[in-house]
Design a protein around this motif. Structure first.
Motif, PDB file in Angstrom:
ATOM      1  N   ALA A 151      -5.370  -0.976   0.084  1.00  0.00           N
ATOM      2  CA  ALA A 151      -5.358  -0.478   1.457  1.00  0.00           C
ATOM      3  C   ALA A 151      -6.357   0.658   1.622  1.00  0.00           C
ATOM      4  O   ALA A 151      -7.080   0.734   2.623  1.00  0.00           O
ATOM      5  N   GLY A 152      -6.394   1.557   0.636  1.00  0.00           N
ATOM      6  CA  GLY A 152      -7.319   2.675   0.707  1.00  0.00           C
ATOM      7  C   GLY A 152      -8.769   2.225   0.681  1.00  0.00           C
ATOM      8  O   GLY A 152      -9.599   2.726   1.443  1.00  0.00           O
ATOM      9  N   PRO A 210     -16.330  -1.286  -3.148  1.00  0.00           N
ATOM     10  CA  PRO A 210     -16.085  -2.611  -3.706  1.00  0.00           C
ATOM     11  C   PRO A 210     -15.169  -3.443  -2.795  1.00  0.00           C
ATOM     12  O   PRO A 210     -14.215  -2.923  -2.205  1.00  0.00           O
ATOM     13  N   GLU A 211     -15.460  -4.729  -2.707  1.00  0.00           N
ATOM     14  CA  GLU A 211     -14.643  -5.628  -1.898  1.00  0.00           C
ATOM     15  C   GLU A 211     -13.329  -5.928  -2.611  1.00  0.00           C
ATOM     16  O   GLU A 211     -13.303  -6.191  -3.818  1.00  0.00           O
ATOM     17  N   VAL A 212     -12.229  -5.878  -1.873  1.00  0.00           N
ATOM     18  CA  VAL A 212     -10.931  -6.264  -2.420  1.00  0.00           C
ATOM     19  C   VAL A 212     -10.827  -7.784  -2.338  1.00  0.00           C
ATOM     20  O   VAL A 212     -10.784  -8.357  -1.255  1.00  0.00           O
ATOM     21  N   ILE A 213     -10.770  -8.437  -3.482  1.00  0.00           N
ATOM     22  CA  ILE A 213     -10.684  -9.890  -3.534  1.00  0.00           C
ATOM     23  C   ILE A 213      -9.246 -10.345  -3.666  1.00  0.00           C
ATOM     24  O   ILE A 213      -8.828 -11.328  -3.065  1.00  0.00           O
ATOM     25  N   GLU A 214      -8.451  -9.601  -4.415  1.00  0.00           N
ATOM     26  CA  GLU A 214      -7.027  -9.940  -4.573  1.00  0.00           C
ATOM     27  C   GLU A 214      -6.262  -8.664  -4.871  1.00  0.00           C
ATOM     28  O   GLU A 214      -6.704  -7.840  -5.668  1.00  0.00           O
ATOM     29  N   ALA A 215      -5.117  -8.516  -4.241  1.00  0.00           N
ATOM     30  CA  ALA A 215      -4.220  -7.401  -4.535  1.00  0.00           C
ATOM     31  C   ALA A 215      -2.819  -7.979  -4.652  1.00  0.00           C
ATOM     32  O   ALA A 215      -2.073  -8.042  -3.673  1.00  0.00           O
ATOM     33  N   GLY A 216      -2.469  -8.438  -5.845  1.00  0.00           N
ATOM     34  CA  GLY A 216      -1.171  -9.059  -6.072  1.00  0.00           C
ATOM     35  C   GLY A 216      -0.220  -8.121  -6.762  1.00  0.00           C
ATOM     36  O   GLY A 216      -0.534  -6.956  -7.028  1.00  0.00           O
ATOM     37  N   PRO A 217       0.986  -8.606  -7.073  1.00  0.00           N
ATOM     38  CA  PRO A 217       1.992  -7.750  -7.701  1.00  0.00           C
ATOM     39  C   PRO A 217       1.623  -7.314  -9.112  1.00  0.00           C
ATOM     40  O   PRO A 217       2.123  -6.300  -9.602  1.00  0.00           O
ATOM     41  N   ASP A 218       0.744  -8.064  -9.786  1.00  0.00           N
ATOM     42  CA  ASP A 218       0.414  -7.713 -11.165  1.00  0.00           C
ATOM     43  C   ASP A 218      -1.073  -7.522 -11.403  1.00  0.00           C
ATOM     44  O   ASP A 218      -1.497  -7.327 -12.539  1.00  0.00           O
ATOM     45  N   ARG A 219      -1.888  -7.551 -10.326  1.00  0.00           N
ATOM     46  CA  ARG A 219      -3.323  -7.386 -10.552  1.00  0.00           C
ATOM     47  C   ARG A 219      -4.038  -6.936  -9.284  1.00  0.00           C
ATOM     48  O   ARG A 219      -3.583  -7.195  -8.163  1.00  0.00           O
ATOM     49  N   LEU A 220      -5.165  -6.286  -9.504  1.00  0.00           N
ATOM     50  CA  LEU A 220      -6.083  -5.941  -8.428  1.00  0.00           C
ATOM     51  C   LEU A 220      -7.460  -6.425  -8.858  1.00  0.00           C
ATOM     52  O   LEU A 220      -7.934  -6.075  -9.940  1.00  0.00           O
TER      53      LEU A 220
END
Length: 267
Positions: free
Chosen positions: A48-49, A60-70
């Motif tokens: 989010a930040g 940097p582009e956020v490609i995935e923000a899951g429960p166990d990885r960024l």
């Protein structure tokens, strides 16, 4: 994601360089074991930040923000230079000028793996004292005498904070390790982003040293001049990150905390 390199670990997260099926290079933080649950909140907060900062400057582009990885786009690093530092200073000024709706943020805060209260406050002195300094003072395990001195600083924040400023859009954890030099400028990573005081980012860069800091500050001042007396207020803004270091790494940072306290109380 195909892993092409293991990059070690940081605060319990495994760090990896990888390649996606479409050929894009990425950087990934992976939660391990019992860290997965807390990692979910931290990863969502960081994502989010980054997206919020990215509305104003390149990050940097956020490609995935899951429960166990960024998973983020890969940043190819280069050596810092005076020219890149000046570009970064102007970029940081643009970021701060973008502003925020309030002091705080609409997502939970984290610094490293430590939670932070981002609930809004009416003004920066209240936000900094009640959301940043006091919560970490309670965790720091300082002596009652040292703790009382920090509390005296909190009581004086409004008096020593300088002219009131509107909330700036800040990185929130801007030490040198969270600036990657790439593309002829500095690229921000690992934010603890929120609406805060812009002097906080400047003070954090000074705390652990940033290459060509004088050039960064000079270019920043040309874009968005700081209020008179900002250099004397640096210890005030460094108090929170120093307390964080006591919590994370122990009493070796106690003397730095108390030095900052003495300098603030002398203002």
């Amino acid at each position: 994601m195909k892993v092409v390199a293991e990059l070690g670990s940081s605060h319990g997260w495994r760090l990896r360089r990888g390649v996606l099926d479409d050929g894009r290079e990425v950087f990934a933080k992976i939660a391990a074991g019992s860290g997965a649950a807390s990692g979910a909140g931290m990863f969502r907060s960081e994502a989010a930040g980054l997206r919020w900062l990215g509305e104003a400057i390149a990050v940097p582009e956020v490609i995935e923000a899951g429960p166990d990885r960024l998973v983020l786009s890969w940043v190819e690093e280069e050596a810092p230079s005076a020219v890149a530092a000046e570009r970064f200073g102007r970029s940081l000024a643009r970021l701060h000028r973008a502003g925020a709706e309030s002091f705080g943020a609409p997502w939970p805060g984290f610094i490293a793996e430590l939670p932070m209260d981002n609930s809004p406050a009416a003004g920066w002195p209240e936000f900094y004292g009640s959301r940043r300094v006091l919560p970490f003072l309670r965790q720091a395990g300082l002596s009652s005498r040292d703790a009382a001195a920090v509390e005296r600083v909190v009581e004086r924040i409004a008096e020593v904070a300088g002219p009131p400023e509107p909330p700036a859009r800040i990185h929130g954890d801007l030490w040198s390790g969270n600036v990657l030099w790439s593309g002829g400028s500095g690229v921000l990573i690992d934010p603890a982003a929120h609406g805060g005081h812009r002097e906080t980012d400047l003070a954090m860069m000074e705390l652990f040293g940033l290459p060509y800091l004088d050039r960064v500050v000079g270019a920043y001042q040309e874009e968005l001049p700081l209020a008179e007396g900002w250099r004397e207020r640096v210890p005030l803004h460094q108090l929170h990150p120093l307390l964080v270091h006591v919590v994370l790494y122990g009493g070796g940072y106690r003397d730095a905390v108390m030095n900052a306290v003495r300098r603030v109380l002398a203002l």
